[in-house]
Design a protein around this motif. Structure first.
Motif, PDB file in Angstrom:
ATOM      1  N   GLU A   1       7.816 -11.610  16.803  1.00 34.82           N
ATOM      2  CA  GLU A   1       9.101 -11.437  16.032  1.00 34.82           C
ATOM      3  C   GLU A   1      10.116 -10.644  16.274  1.00 34.82           C
ATOM      4  O   GLU A   1      11.599 -10.596  16.452  1.00 34.82           O
TER       5      GLU A   1
ATOM      6  N   TYR B   1      -7.246   3.845   1.662  1.00 34.02           N
ATOM      7  CA  TYR B   1      -7.606   4.425   0.183  1.00 34.02           C
ATOM      8  C   TYR B   1      -8.239   5.428  -0.668  1.00 34.02           C
ATOM      9  O   TYR B   1      -8.236   4.895  -2.406  1.00 34.02           O
TER      10      TYR B   1
ATOM     11  N   GLN C   1       1.264  -0.726  -0.015  1.00 33.01           N
ATOM     12  CA  GLN C   1      -0.314   0.150  -0.121  1.00 33.01           C
ATOM     13  C   GLN C   1       0.555   1.381  -0.087  1.00 33.01           C
ATOM     14  O   GLN C   1       1.407   1.776   1.059  1.00 33.01           O
TER      15      GLN C   1
ATOM     16  N   ASN D   1       5.903  -4.180   8.948  1.00 32.01           N
ATOM     17  CA  ASN D   1       5.248  -5.266  10.786  1.00 32.01           C
ATOM     18  C   ASN D   1       6.292  -6.410  11.026  1.00 32.01           C
ATOM     19  O   ASN D   1       6.538  -7.015  10.345  1.00 32.01           O
TER      20      ASN D   1
ATOM     21  N   ILE E   1      -2.455 -14.176  12.111  1.00 28.42           N
ATOM     22  CA  ILE E   1      -1.192 -13.826  12.215  1.00 28.42           C
ATOM     23  C   ILE E   1      -0.582 -14.296  14.529  1.00 28.42           C
ATOM     24  O   ILE E   1       0.087 -14.862  14.576  1.00 28.42           O
TER      25      ILE E   1
ATOM     26  N   PRO F   1      -4.657 -10.820   7.905  1.00 27.54           N
ATOM     27  CA  PRO F   1      -3.528 -11.185   8.760  1.00 27.54           C
ATOM     28  C   PRO F   1      -4.058 -11.407  10.163  1.00 27.54           C
ATOM     29  O   PRO F   1      -3.346 -11.792  10.772  1.00 27.54           O
TER      30      PRO F   1
ATOM     31  N   GLU G   1      -9.647   8.450   3.851  1.00 29.91           N
ATOM     32  CA  GLU G   1     -10.149   7.490   3.030  1.00 29.91           C
ATOM     33  C   GLU G   1     -11.387   8.353   1.630  1.00 29.91           C
ATOM     34  O   GLU G   1     -10.829   8.222   1.156  1.00 29.91           O
TER      35      GLU G   1
ATOM     36  N   ASP H   1       3.138   1.965  14.845  1.00 29.44           N
ATOM     37  CA  ASP H   1       2.210   1.662  14.855  1.00 29.44           C
ATOM     38  C   ASP H   1       0.577   2.118  15.943  1.00 29.44           C
ATOM     39  O   ASP H   1       1.592   1.687  16.043  1.00 29.44           O
ATOM     40  N   ASP H   2      -0.419   2.096  14.587  1.00 29.61           N
ATOM     41  CA  ASP H   2      -1.049   1.972  15.314  1.00 29.61           C
ATOM     42  C   ASP H   2      -1.483   2.760  16.766  1.00 29.61           C
ATOM     43  O   ASP H   2      -1.809   2.638  17.786  1.00 29.61           O
TER      44      ASP H   2
ATOM     45  N   SER I   1       6.102  -8.339  14.243  1.00 28.32           N
ATOM     46  CA  SER I   1       4.525  -8.847  15.475  1.00 28.32           C
ATOM     47  C   SER I   1       4.744  -8.552  16.770  1.00 28.32           C
ATOM     48  O   SER I   1       6.973  -9.092  16.442  1.00 28.32           O
TER      49      SER I   1
ATOM     50  N   LEU J   1       1.037  -8.604   4.276  1.00 29.60           N
ATOM     51  CA  LEU J   1       0.706 -10.300   3.892  1.00 29.60           C
ATOM     52  C   LEU J   1      -0.583 -10.752   4.043  1.00 29.60           C
ATOM     53  O   LEU J   1      -2.320  -9.763   4.923  1.00 29.60           O
ATOM     54  N   ARG J   2      -0.256 -11.323   3.135  1.00 26.72           N
ATOM     55  CA  ARG J   2      -1.867 -12.176   2.607  1.00 26.72           C
ATOM     56  C   ARG J   2      -1.703 -13.817   2.674  1.00 26.72           C
ATOM     57  O   ARG J   2      -0.336 -13.947   2.360  1.00 26.72           O
TER      58      ARG J   2
ATOM     59  N   GLY K   1      -5.243   4.772   6.809  1.00 29.98           N
ATOM     60  CA  GLY K   1      -7.165   4.790   6.984  1.00 29.98           C
ATOM     61  C   GLY K   1      -7.397   6.187   6.454  1.00 29.98           C
ATOM     62  O   GLY K   1      -8.474   6.813   6.606  1.00 29.98           O
TER      63      GLY K   1
ATOM     64  N   PRO L   1      -4.543  -1.995  -0.853  1.00 27.24           N
ATOM     65  CA  PRO L   1      -3.307  -2.167  -0.666  1.00 27.24           C
ATOM     66  C   PRO L   1      -3.018  -3.163  -2.147  1.00 27.24           C
ATOM     67  O   PRO L   1      -3.832  -3.580  -2.585  1.00 27.24           O
TER      68      PRO L   1
ATOM     69  N   GLU M   1       3.702  -0.270   2.299  1.00 27.04           N
ATOM     70  CA  GLU M   1       3.861  -0.922   3.186  1.00 27.04           C
ATOM     71  C   GLU M   1       3.536  -2.264   2.924  1.00 27.04           C
ATOM     72  O   GLU M   1       2.714  -2.240   2.506  1.00 27.04           O
TER      73      GLU M   1
ATOM     74  N   LYS N   1      -6.192   4.618  12.572  1.00 19.93           N
ATOM     75  CA  LYS N   1      -7.213   5.306  11.676  1.00 19.93           C
ATOM     76  C   LYS N   1      -8.685   5.947  12.352  1.00 19.93           C
ATOM     77  O   LYS N   1      -9.889   6.319  12.239  1.00 19.93           O
TER      78      LYS N   1
HETATM   79  P1  C2E Z   1      -1.195  -2.015   9.675  1.00 20.28           P
HETATM   80  O1  C2E Z   1       0.008  -2.527   9.435  1.00 20.28           O
HETATM   81  O2  C2E Z   1      -2.500  -0.888  11.161  1.00 20.28           O
HETATM   82  O3  C2E Z   1      -1.843  -1.949   8.341  1.00 20.28           O
HETATM   83  C1  C2E Z   1      -3.105  -1.146   8.165  1.00 20.28           C
HETATM   84  C2  C2E Z   1      -4.073  -2.153   7.846  1.00 20.28           C
HETATM   85  O4  C2E Z   1      -5.448  -1.271   7.127  1.00 20.28           O
HETATM   86  C3  C2E Z   1      -4.297  -3.059   6.780  1.00 20.28           C
HETATM   87  O5  C2E Z   1      -5.473  -3.766   6.973  1.00 20.28           O
HETATM   88  C4  C2E Z   1      -4.923  -2.313   5.535  1.00 20.28           C
HETATM   89  O6  C2E Z   1      -5.465  -3.328   4.043  1.00 20.28           O
HETATM   90  C5  C2E Z   1      -5.719  -1.471   6.427  1.00 20.28           C
HETATM   91  N1  C2E Z   1      -6.100  -0.010   5.302  1.00 20.28           N
HETATM   92  C6  C2E Z   1      -5.150   0.508   4.869  1.00 20.28           C
HETATM   93  N2  C2E Z   1      -6.000   1.828   4.255  1.00 20.28           N
HETATM   94  C7  C2E Z   1      -6.909   1.698   5.015  1.00 20.28           C
HETATM   95  C8  C2E Z   1      -8.078   2.783   4.830  1.00 20.28           C
HETATM   96  O7  C2E Z   1      -8.066   3.358   4.384  1.00 20.28           O
HETATM   97  N3  C2E Z   1      -9.725   2.585   5.728  1.00 20.28           N
HETATM   98  C9  C2E Z   1      -9.386   1.285   6.223  1.00 20.28           C
HETATM   99  N4  C2E Z   1     -10.742   0.896   6.498  1.00 20.28           N
HETATM  100  N5  C2E Z   1      -8.118   0.345   6.421  1.00 20.28           N
HETATM  101  C10 C2E Z   1      -7.250   0.378   5.468  1.00 20.28           C
HETATM  102  P2  C2E Z   1      -4.346  -5.565   6.760  1.00 20.28           P
HETATM  103  O8  C2E Z   1      -3.813  -5.919   5.434  1.00 20.28           O
HETATM  104  O9  C2E Z   1      -5.517  -6.465   7.212  1.00 20.28           O
HETATM  105  O10 C2E Z   1      -3.405  -5.572   8.319  1.00 20.28           O
HETATM  106  C11 C2E Z   1      -4.465  -5.523   9.520  1.00 20.28           C
HETATM  107  C12 C2E Z   1      -3.184  -5.694  10.464  1.00 20.28           C
HETATM  108  O11 C2E Z   1      -2.118  -7.258   9.986  1.00 20.28           O
HETATM  109  C13 C2E Z   1      -1.717  -4.579  10.093  1.00 20.28           C
HETATM  110  O12 C2E Z   1      -2.002  -3.256  10.459  1.00 20.28           O
HETATM  111  C14 C2E Z   1      -0.565  -5.447  10.756  1.00 20.28           C
HETATM  112  O13 C2E Z   1      -0.757  -5.246  11.977  1.00 20.28           O
HETATM  113  C15 C2E Z   1      -1.036  -6.694  10.493  1.00 20.28           C
HETATM  114  N6  C2E Z   1       0.170  -7.020   9.447  1.00 20.28           N
HETATM  115  C16 C2E Z   1      -0.380  -7.625   8.142  1.00 20.28           C
HETATM  116  N7  C2E Z   1       1.103  -7.689   7.432  1.00 20.28           N
HETATM  117  C17 C2E Z   1       1.899  -8.321   8.273  1.00 20.28           C
HETATM  118  C18 C2E Z   1       3.154  -8.786   8.219  1.00 20.28           C
HETATM  119  O14 C2E Z   1       3.526  -9.216   7.123  1.00 20.28           O
HETATM  120  N8  C2E Z   1       4.153  -9.057   9.625  1.00 20.28           N
HETATM  121  C19 C2E Z   1       3.104  -8.888  10.355  1.00 20.28           C
HETATM  122  N9  C2E Z   1       3.823  -8.861  11.766  1.00 20.28           N
HETATM  123  N10 C2E Z   1       1.548  -7.767  10.852  1.00 20.28           N
HETATM  124  C20 C2E Z   1       1.304  -8.125   9.341  1.00 20.28           C
END
Ligand code: C2E
Ligand code: MG
Ligand code: MG
Ligand code: MG
Length: 284
Positions: free
Chosen positions: A118, A254, A45, A113, A77, A73, A235, A175-176, A115, A61-62, A233, A259, A58, A199
């Protein structure tokens, strides 16, 4: 009769419970072989700077499960963490994403990212720097995103890890921000380069007064501490405009792009360069 009903209800309840447990067990077992079966893939993304020029991507992972389809994820995860699989999966993500980043313009950063498990694995810093060496990605292009949960334990070791990553030239993002423990002491004690505002605080912008106040405060605090701020986030164009005006350094969401699959990234870069306002961007 009530007792009988209760028993019957209890009996009918059990099979579905079992089903859920069985599903989790099936998922757990397929997670264990997902790496070998090449079922993971990464979406990227984009993040833009204040002038809306691409700053980097960024890695997200899927898991493409052969029967269930693509799994988020957020769903797998935690399971990978509790089964001790996350280090191996995370290593795959890091290496794969670094290789992908090599194909992008050289000033784009890659955010990955980490975890909690990790981050807390001994040897993380060696593993990361070795990966960068092997792939040939300059450490300055890598950003690691961690959440506050990571920092709750083993403070001295954590500080050590973050300092080592810092010395290597790797950027660290929190993050977050604002949704977990949000102890400000983290900001005093740990060397972050960047804060990502969750977000949750962006959702109701630009109209919601409370969100405005919180976001303004986080931006001012981060800048005072010499850190950059990313809003996640985002939008709508209205949200983006408000954040730009308030001095937020980077935007992601978005409004810009969801992504993207690795193959779509090149197209995004090309299109954005044509239509985006980054044509007159001053590159440093
Ligand atoms: P994160 O790192 O805070 O990633 C942002 C999440 O918000 C992503 O969800 C992304 O798709 C989503 N997002 C982006 N833009 C928007 C938007 O405008 N609106 C909304 N509502 N959502 C948006 P995703 O891809 O489902 O990932 C969720 C969480 O999973 C990530 O939060 C991260 O904590 C974790 N994650 C994802 N990939 C990895 C990875 O490779 N390794 C680890 N350890 N954690 C991961
Ligand atoms: Mg993240
Ligand atoms: Mg986030
Ligand atoms: Mg998140």
């Amino acid at each position: 009769a009530a007792k009988k009903d209760g028993r019957r209800r209890a009996r009918t309840f059990n099979p579905s419970m079992l089903q859920v447990l069985e599903q989790r067990e099936v998922l757990r077992r397929s997670l264990r072989v997902a790496l070998q079966h090449r079922e993971f893939f990464i979406e990227y993304q984009p993040l833009v700077d204040r002038s809306l020029a691409i700053a980097g991507f960024e890695a997200l992972l899927r898991w493409r499960h052969p029967i269930l389809g693509v799994i988020s994820p957020i769903a797998f995860i935690p399971m990978a963490e509790s089964d001790g699989l996350m280090s191996e999966i995370g290593q795959w993500v890091l290496e794969e994403a670094c290789r992908q980043a090599l194909t992008w313009p050289a000033y784009y950063t890659l955010a990955v990212n980490l975890s909690p498990a990790e981050f807390l694995t001994p040897g993380l810093t060696d593993r990361v720097s070795q990966t960068l060496d092997v792939v040939g990605l300059p450490s300055e292009r890598l950003e690691l995103e961690i959440t506050e949960t990571v920092l709750l334990e083993r403070t001295i070791n954590n500080l050590d890890t973050l300092n080592t990553l810092n010395v290597l030239g790797i950027q660290i993002s929190l993050d977050d921000f604002g949704t977990e423990y949000s102890s400000l002491s983290y900001l005093k004690n740990f060397p972050f380069d960047n804060i990502k505002i969750d977000k949750y605080f962006i959702n109701d912008l630009p109209d919601d007064q409370k969100s405005q106040t919180i976001v303004r405060f986080v931006i001012a605090m981060a800048h005072g501490l010499g850190m950059r701020v990313t809003a996640e986030g985002v939008e709508t164009a209205e949200q983006a405009a408000w954040l730009q005006a308030e001095g937020c350094d980077r935007l992601q969401g978005y409004f810009l792009s969801p992504p993207l699959g690795a193959d779509m990234v090149d197209e995004f870069i090309r299109k954005h360069a044509d239509t985006g306002p980054d044509n007159d961007r001053v590159k440093s």
